[in-house]
Design an enzyme around this catalytic site. Sequence first.
Site, PDB file in Angstrom:
ATOM      1  N   ASP A  55      -7.045   4.637  -3.243  1.00  0.00           N
ATOM      2  CA  ASP A  55      -6.741   5.973  -2.730  1.00  0.00           C
ATOM      3  C   ASP A  55      -5.622   5.875  -1.677  1.00  0.00           C
ATOM      4  O   ASP A  55      -5.099   6.895  -1.224  1.00  0.00           O
ATOM      5  CB  ASP A  55      -7.989   6.667  -2.174  1.00  0.00           C
ATOM      6  CG  ASP A  55      -8.617   5.935  -1.011  1.00  0.00           C
ATOM      7  OD1 ASP A  55      -8.298   4.749  -0.787  1.00  0.00           O
ATOM      8  OD2 ASP A  55      -9.451   6.554  -0.309  1.00  0.00           O
ATOM      9  N   SER A  56      -5.214   4.633  -1.332  1.00  0.00           N
ATOM     10  CA  SER A  56      -3.998   4.424  -0.539  1.00  0.00           C
ATOM     11  C   SER A  56      -2.790   5.037  -1.254  1.00  0.00           C
ATOM     12  O   SER A  56      -1.748   5.246  -0.630  1.00  0.00           O
ATOM     13  CB  SER A  56      -3.759   2.935  -0.282  1.00  0.00           C
ATOM     14  OG  SER A  56      -3.831   2.201  -1.487  1.00  0.00           O
ATOM     15  N   ASP A  94     -10.560   3.629  -7.152  1.00  0.00           N
ATOM     16  CA  ASP A  94     -11.097   4.018  -5.847  1.00  0.00           C
ATOM     17  C   ASP A  94     -11.554   5.474  -5.927  1.00  0.00           C
ATOM     18  O   ASP A  94     -10.761   6.354  -6.295  1.00  0.00           O
ATOM     19  CB  ASP A  94      -9.952   3.926  -4.820  1.00  0.00           C
ATOM     20  CG  ASP A  94     -10.347   3.274  -3.513  1.00  0.00           C
ATOM     21  OD1 ASP A  94     -11.535   2.926  -3.330  1.00  0.00           O
ATOM     22  OD2 ASP A  94      -9.441   3.093  -2.669  1.00  0.00           O
ATOM     23  N   LYS A 124     -14.801   1.950  -6.886  1.00  0.00           N
ATOM     24  CA  LYS A 124     -15.032   1.519  -5.506  1.00  0.00           C
ATOM     25  C   LYS A 124     -15.322   2.744  -4.666  1.00  0.00           C
ATOM     26  O   LYS A 124     -14.727   3.801  -4.870  1.00  0.00           O
ATOM     27  CB  LYS A 124     -13.803   0.779  -4.956  1.00  0.00           C
ATOM     28  CG  LYS A 124     -13.983   0.285  -3.506  1.00  0.00           C
ATOM     29  CD  LYS A 124     -12.913  -0.713  -3.093  1.00  0.00           C
ATOM     30  CE  LYS A 124     -11.637  -0.124  -2.591  1.00  0.00           C
ATOM     31  NZ  LYS A 124     -11.811   0.825  -1.463  1.00  0.00           N
ATOM     32  N   GLU A 126     -16.501   3.898  -0.375  1.00  0.00           N
ATOM     33  CA  GLU A 126     -16.564   3.456   1.012  1.00  0.00           C
ATOM     34  C   GLU A 126     -17.924   3.771   1.626  1.00  0.00           C
ATOM     35  O   GLU A 126     -18.468   4.855   1.414  1.00  0.00           O
ATOM     36  CB  GLU A 126     -15.469   4.143   1.847  1.00  0.00           C
ATOM     37  CG  GLU A 126     -14.065   3.783   1.392  1.00  0.00           C
ATOM     38  CD  GLU A 126     -12.970   4.397   2.275  1.00  0.00           C
ATOM     39  OE1 GLU A 126     -13.295   5.034   3.303  1.00  0.00           O
ATOM     40  OE2 GLU A 126     -11.787   4.232   1.913  1.00  0.00           O
ATOM     41  N   GLU A 192     -12.721  -4.682   5.375  1.00  0.00           N
ATOM     42  CA  GLU A 192     -11.394  -4.329   5.885  1.00  0.00           C
ATOM     43  C   GLU A 192     -11.378  -4.312   7.404  1.00  0.00           C
ATOM     44  O   GLU A 192     -12.205  -3.655   8.042  1.00  0.00           O
ATOM     45  CB  GLU A 192     -10.981  -2.945   5.343  1.00  0.00           C
ATOM     46  CG  GLU A 192      -9.628  -2.471   5.883  1.00  0.00           C
ATOM     47  CD  GLU A 192      -9.003  -1.321   5.109  1.00  0.00           C
ATOM     48  OE1 GLU A 192      -9.479  -0.999   4.000  1.00  0.00           O
ATOM     49  OE2 GLU A 192      -8.025  -0.749   5.613  1.00  0.00           O
TER      50      GLU A 192
HETATM   51  N1  LIG Z   1       0.413   0.682   3.018  1.00  0.00           N
HETATM   52  C1  LIG Z   1      -0.894   0.679   3.301  1.00  0.00           C
HETATM   53  N2  LIG Z   1      -1.505  -0.508   3.524  1.00  0.00           N
HETATM   54  C2  LIG Z   1      -2.838  -0.559   3.831  1.00  0.00           C
HETATM   55  O1  LIG Z   1      -3.377  -1.673   4.012  1.00  0.00           O
HETATM   56  C3  LIG Z   1      -3.559   0.656   3.889  1.00  0.00           C
HETATM   57  C4  LIG Z   1      -2.870   1.861   3.627  1.00  0.00           C
HETATM   58  N3  LIG Z   1      -1.543   1.849   3.349  1.00  0.00           N
HETATM   59  N4  LIG Z   1      -3.519   3.069   3.621  1.00  0.00           N
HETATM   60  C5  LIG Z   1      -4.955   3.078   3.703  1.00  0.00           C
HETATM   61  C6  LIG Z   1      -5.438   2.052   4.600  1.00  0.00           C
HETATM   62  C7  LIG Z   1      -5.065   2.263   6.047  1.00  0.00           C
HETATM   63  N5  LIG Z   1      -5.006   0.907   6.538  1.00  0.00           N
HETATM   64  C8  LIG Z   1      -4.642   0.529   7.823  1.00  0.00           C
HETATM   65  C9  LIG Z   1      -3.690   1.238   8.510  1.00  0.00           C
HETATM   66  C10 LIG Z   1      -3.294   0.862   9.785  1.00  0.00           C
HETATM   67  C11 LIG Z   1      -3.868  -0.251  10.379  1.00  0.00           C
HETATM   68  C12 LIG Z   1      -3.427  -0.663  11.744  1.00  0.00           C
HETATM   69  O2  LIG Z   1      -2.438  -0.174  12.253  1.00  0.00           O
HETATM   70  N6  LIG Z   1      -4.145  -1.597  12.400  1.00  0.00           N
HETATM   71  C13 LIG Z   1      -3.792  -2.080  13.716  1.00  0.00           C
HETATM   72  C14 LIG Z   1      -5.018  -2.723  14.356  1.00  0.00           C
HETATM   73  C15 LIG Z   1      -5.545  -1.895  15.490  1.00  0.00           C
HETATM   74  C16 LIG Z   1      -6.629  -2.647  16.237  1.00  0.00           C
HETATM   75  O3  LIG Z   1      -6.319  -3.727  16.795  1.00  0.00           O
HETATM   76  O4  LIG Z   1      -7.761  -2.175  16.278  1.00  0.00           O
HETATM   77  C17 LIG Z   1      -2.706  -3.170  13.649  1.00  0.00           C
HETATM   78  O5  LIG Z   1      -1.925  -3.251  14.587  1.00  0.00           O
HETATM   79  O6  LIG Z   1      -2.674  -3.924  12.683  1.00  0.00           O
HETATM   80  C18 LIG Z   1      -4.825  -0.973   9.686  1.00  0.00           C
HETATM   81  C19 LIG Z   1      -5.215  -0.574   8.401  1.00  0.00           C
HETATM   82  C20 LIG Z   1      -5.250  -0.030   5.476  1.00  0.00           C
HETATM   83  N7  LIG Z   1      -4.911   0.705   4.272  1.00  0.00           N
HETATM   84  C1  LIG Z   2      -6.705  -1.508   0.678  1.00  0.00           C
HETATM   85  C2  LIG Z   2      -7.703  -1.268  -0.391  1.00  0.00           C
HETATM   86  C3  LIG Z   2      -8.959  -2.046  -0.175  1.00  0.00           C
HETATM   87  C4  LIG Z   2      -7.973   0.199  -0.609  1.00  0.00           C
HETATM   88  O1  LIG Z   2      -9.070   0.684  -0.476  1.00  0.00           O
HETATM   89  C5  LIG Z   2      -6.853   1.060  -1.037  1.00  0.00           C
HETATM   90  O2  LIG Z   2      -5.744   0.538  -1.337  1.00  0.00           O
HETATM   91  O3  LIG Z   2      -7.062   2.268  -1.110  1.00  0.00           O
HETATM   92 MG   LIG Z   3      -9.054   2.812  -0.590  1.00  0.00          MG
END
Ligand SMILES: Nc1nc(=O)c2c([nH]1)NC[C@@H]1CN(c3ccc(C(=O)N[C@@H](CCC(=O)O)C(=O)O)cc3)CN21
Ligand SMILES: CC(C)C(=O)C(=O)O
Ligand SMILES: [Mg+2]
EC number: 2.1.2.11
Length: 274
Positions: A55-56, A94, A124, A126, A192
């Site tokens: 769903d990303s 998803d 899948k 959540e 995740e």
């Molecule tokens: N392009 C993309 N990649 C992804 O992995 C992803 C998506 N989109 N969309 C749905 C979710 C959203 N996701 C995300 C989005 C942002 C962070 C993020 O900015 N994390 C912070 C950590 C913050 C903390 O320390 O608590 C980082 O700096 O990495 C993590 C997962 C993972 N998924």
């Molecule tokens: C990052 C994976 C696990 C996901 O749920 C997505 O791409 O939507």
């Molecule tokens: Mg997803």
Amino acid sequence: MSSSLYGGASGRRVTVRDLAAAKERGEKWPMLTAYDAMTARVFDEAGIPVLLVGDSAAMVVYGYDSTLPVSVDDLLPLTAAVVRGSSRALVVADLPFGSYQASPAQALESAARFMKEAGAHAVKLEGGRRVLPQVEALVSAGVPVMAHLGLTPQSVNAFGGYRVQGRGQAGDELMADAKDLQQAGAFAVVLECVPADLAERVTTSLAIPTIGIGAGAGTDAQVLVWQDLMGLTPKPAKFVKAYSDLGAEMGRAVRSFAAEVTSGAFPAPEHAYS
Ligand SMILES: Nc1nc(=O)c2c([nH]1)NC[C@@H]1CN(c3ccc(C(=O)N[C@@H](CCC(=O)O)C(=O)O)cc3)CN21
Ligand SMILES: CC(C)C(=O)C(=O)O
Ligand SMILES: [Mg+2]
């Protein structure tokens, strides 16, 4: 071949049983998202055993700033394209926000659409103990279910942002969720953005495979969003490793095309018909 999971002599698709057997052998495997037939073909031919139509897609395909807006109708044609573009990978759909939370019946209705109309092999969803009735209903109906714990992006508004989950006390809750999901019949669980030591403890505590994203090296499998892996994402999360610089490469190609159209260098005679 990147994985002996894929490429078994038969030429058939990978199954959930193959993934269980890989855990028995201690063999790690890669999973990637895919949203269209051409990328699915490239990943399938490279030996990726599991493709997730995430769903990303809401963010990387449709341009929304969260995963919440997409519907089953938005994801069905992408899922059908990934199934058509692949021949060896297990294709997981998803379930989007709002398509399974209401009831087990709603979850089964949504999952059945992905399987009947798009040819998905598994779904899948959540959440932990709050979705156990859904997991049980799907498993009873013969639908393989991949679970997803930790940073579950459909709950971004409840979390107050994309943040690491499962630190401290919440780690025990996550462990209990993981065990209950396994008990309910889930065939795998995505972890995740959780601390690496927690992901490793969950992995050794479960008989089913764990699939990490931002969960360290101790899980049975790893998943990334393909645009992140290829270097197309402007500001990727910390857990992303870009294995290519496709954004820059595409920019160069497009600029060359534009310059040659402007100058008249393209099309050359060999690109024209007489
Ligand atoms: N392009 C993309 N990649 C992804 O992995 C992803 C998506 N989109 N969309 C749905 C979710 C959203 N996701 C995300 C989005 C942002 C962070 C993020 O900015 N994390 C912070 C950590 C913050 C903390 O320390 O608590 C980082 O700096 O990495 C993590 C997962 C993972 N998924
Ligand atoms: C990052 C994976 C696990 C996901 O749920 C997505 O791409 O939507
Ligand atoms: Mg997803």
